[in-house]
Scaffold this active site. Structure first.
Site, PDB file in Angstrom:
ATOM      1  N   HIS A 275      -1.712  -4.868  -3.568  1.00  0.00           N
ATOM      2  CA  HIS A 275      -1.364  -5.512  -4.592  1.00  0.00           C
ATOM      3  C   HIS A 275      -0.360  -6.929  -3.630  1.00  0.00           C
ATOM      4  O   HIS A 275      -0.130  -6.179  -3.369  1.00  0.00           O
ATOM      5  CB  HIS A 275      -0.676  -4.743  -5.479  1.00  0.00           C
ATOM      6  N   ASP A 287       3.136  -2.482   1.894  1.00  0.00           N
ATOM      7  CA  ASP A 287       3.274  -2.223   0.300  1.00  0.00           C
ATOM      8  C   ASP A 287       3.868  -3.132  -0.597  1.00  0.00           C
ATOM      9  O   ASP A 287       4.990  -2.767  -0.873  1.00  0.00           O
ATOM     10  CB  ASP A 287       4.140  -0.765  -0.059  1.00  0.00           C
ATOM     11  N   GLU A 321       1.686  -3.706  -9.750  1.00  0.00           N
ATOM     12  CA  GLU A 321       1.116  -1.981  -9.614  1.00  0.00           C
ATOM     13  C   GLU A 321       2.350  -1.226  -8.905  1.00  0.00           C
ATOM     14  O   GLU A 321       2.019  -0.045  -9.986  1.00  0.00           O
ATOM     15  CB  GLU A 321       0.459  -1.812  -7.567  1.00  0.00           C
ATOM     16  N   GLU A 322       3.324  -1.548  -9.216  1.00  0.00           N
ATOM     17  CA  GLU A 322       5.049  -0.742  -8.325  1.00  0.00           C
ATOM     18  C   GLU A 322       4.901  -0.172  -9.909  1.00  0.00           C
ATOM     19  O   GLU A 322       5.303   0.925 -10.427  1.00  0.00           O
ATOM     20  CB  GLU A 322       5.689  -1.427  -7.820  1.00  0.00           C
ATOM     21  N   ASP A 349      -4.082  -0.070   0.260  1.00  0.00           N
ATOM     22  CA  ASP A 349      -2.421   0.190  -0.203  1.00  0.00           C
ATOM     23  C   ASP A 349      -1.685   1.546   0.359  1.00  0.00           C
ATOM     24  O   ASP A 349      -1.049   2.207  -0.012  1.00  0.00           O
ATOM     25  CB  ASP A 349      -2.342   0.770  -1.334  1.00  0.00           C
ATOM     26  N   HIS A 419       9.213   1.626   0.059  1.00  0.00           N
ATOM     27  CA  HIS A 419       9.922   1.039  -0.492  1.00  0.00           C
ATOM     28  C   HIS A 419      11.211   1.540  -0.401  1.00  0.00           C
ATOM     29  O   HIS A 419      12.787   1.615  -1.114  1.00  0.00           O
ATOM     30  CB  HIS A 419      10.590   2.242  -2.229  1.00  0.00           C
TER      31      HIS A 419
END
Ligand SMILES: [Zn+2]
Length: 465
Positions: A275, A287, A321-322, A349, A419
């Site tokens: 993604h 990510d 995606e997130e 991922d 993140h």
């Protein structure tokens, strides 16, 4: 379901009846020259790492709804065309548009201190001038249940130690609802991180209809633990929280798609994917820009080597995606008529560190074939097939019956950076990333090229993760 034996020479089939090891030998032998050439080409340079560095340096982080994400999509599509991929296009979907705004968390008592914080994705903001309240620190949902009477009017801080991502992330997802049900005015969590140098980690949180929507943020591990120690000493912990977060109307985005069209059965498709969207901190390198680039580089490599498989290999750089999975859901809807011809969907991922294996969710007969293919990956390490595989973005098509696979890597460091502002390309190793490219390219190529189509089993009960 057809068996792998159908593409063994008849004589060999007769000789090895009842000896599955020889069948394995045959499929692996057939594709070993191609696999070895893919590995040699992939490991020869740092093309994938360089491309990821360019993507992340140019566009930075790429949250859904941001200009950065849409500019990154434009760039990816342009570069895919320049690479000569077929049918390059952006497939439109509408995505949520959450913005963080200005935010801070200040310790007011027992001493003034600026805390390391990040609002959680999807959170509402505080009143403009913030809210100030005493903090109730708990270690778990159970402790909050026991002490619910103390929570009213306070900020609840969940100082839950990191066990593993799946278990600990529950506090990020459901902490605000649990705190609001107990009458809290805001929720804080200890960042969901396996290691910390005092950086806060964001990620999605949820509301539901059972409780008021209260602001939710993550503190660094260090700060959460300190507040916990203060509370344990009987000190009155007071925090001022200011968050300008808000949700704007949905915004247009796209899944980025390019193909290597199959030479015999172009309508049958193997998806390789990651993604392109990320959180709005760091640069979304592991990510999941890395997953997109590895999938894309795998196809570029096959094309460069002249390895055009029987079936089509389709690269998808998913959007959103997130905080929504709108890319994966949109693809399922837009390609509904074509899903019966989706042979396999692969997602990367988990960061593009040293590849370990492919996890697979699908039929036993397919698994047996994939185990044979995996033996070709021995030189790059990912030579086994794990019991479950998939990814958030391919979850929707997996639930529609498409067999799914996830590239599993050495995850030791992933949740150190996940993140957080530390998710940048320098943490990734060019050689390991090239190994991921080789693994993805070989798996996709052999499944797309082998004479028999990968057999489907019953649709898995719980796909994705
Ligand atoms: Zn991701």
């Amino acid at each position: 379901m057809r068996s792998s034996r159908t593409f063994l020479p008849l004589v060999a089939a007769a000789l090895c009846a009842g000896a599955p090891g020889l069948a394995a030998q045959s499929l692996a032998d057939r594709y070993r020259p191609a696999a070895d050439s893919i590995i040699a080409a992939a490991l020869k340079d740092s093309a994938a790492w360089n491309r990821l560095a360019e993507l992340t340096d140019r566009f930075g982080n790429r949250l859904s709804g941001s200009d950065a994400l849409e500019h990154a999509i434009d760039w990816v599509l342009g570069e895919m065309r320049r690479d000569g991929l077929d049918n390059v296009r952006g497939e439109p979907v509408m995505v949520p548009h959450w913005v963080r705004g200005e935010e801070l968390a200040d310790l007011v008592s027992p001493r003034p201190m600026r805390l390391a914080m990040l609002g959680l994705g999807g959170s509402v903001g505080t009143p403009e001038r913030g809210l100030t309240a005493e903090v109730l620190v708990v270690s778990s949902f159970d402790e909050l249940t026991r002490r619910a009477a103390e929570a009213r009017g306070k900020i609840v801080l969940f100082d839950a130690p990191y066990v593993n991502y799946g278990q600990t992330v529950r506090y990020r997802g459901a902490g605000a609802v649990a705190a609001a049900r107990a009458g809290a005015v805001a929720a804080l969590i200890r960042s969901v991180a396996a290691y910390s140098i005092r950086s806060p980690h964001t990620g999605a949180m949820n509301y539901d209809s059972t409780a008021p929507r209260i602001p939710a943020a993550a503190l660094s591990v260090e700060d959460a633990m300190m507040l916990h120690r203060m509370a344990d000493r009987g000190e009155r912990v007071v925090v001022k929280l200011v968050m300008g977060a808000r949700t704007l109307p949905d915004s247009p985005s796209r899944n980025s798609v390019g193909e290597l069209v199959g030479r015999e059965k172009p309508e049958e498709v193997v998806v390789v994917s990651g993604h392109l969207d990320s959180w709005d901190v760091g640069q979304g390198a592991m990510d999941d820009g890395g997953g997109v680039v590895v999938s894309w580089e795998a196809v570029r490599l096959l094309k460069r080597l002249g390895l055009v498989p029987r079936r089509t290999i389709r690269v998808v750089g998913w959007t959103n995606e997130e905080n929504g999975t709108r890319g994966g859901n949109g693809y399922r809807d837009q390609h509904a008529a074509e899903l019966a011809n989706h042979v396999l969907a692969i997602e990367s991922d988990g960061g593009v560190f040293r590849p370990v294996e492919f996890g697979f969710t699908g039929s036993d007969s397919a698994r047996a074939l994939l185990r044979q293919i995996a033996t070709l990956l021995r030189p790059v390490g990912a030579d086994s097939i794990g019991p479950n595989g998939g990814g958030t973005d391919i979850g929707p098509i997996m639930r529609s019956g498409v067999p799914g696979m996830g590239l599993e890597v050495d995850g030791t460091k992933y949740f150190w950076f996940h993140h957080s502002p530390g998710d940048t390309v320098d943490k990734l190793d060019p050689h390991e990333m090239a190994q991921c490219v080789a693994a993805m390219a070989i798996m996709a190529y052999v499944v797309a090229d082998m004479p028999d189509r990968l057999p489907r089993g019953p649709a898995p009960a719980a796909a994705g993760r």
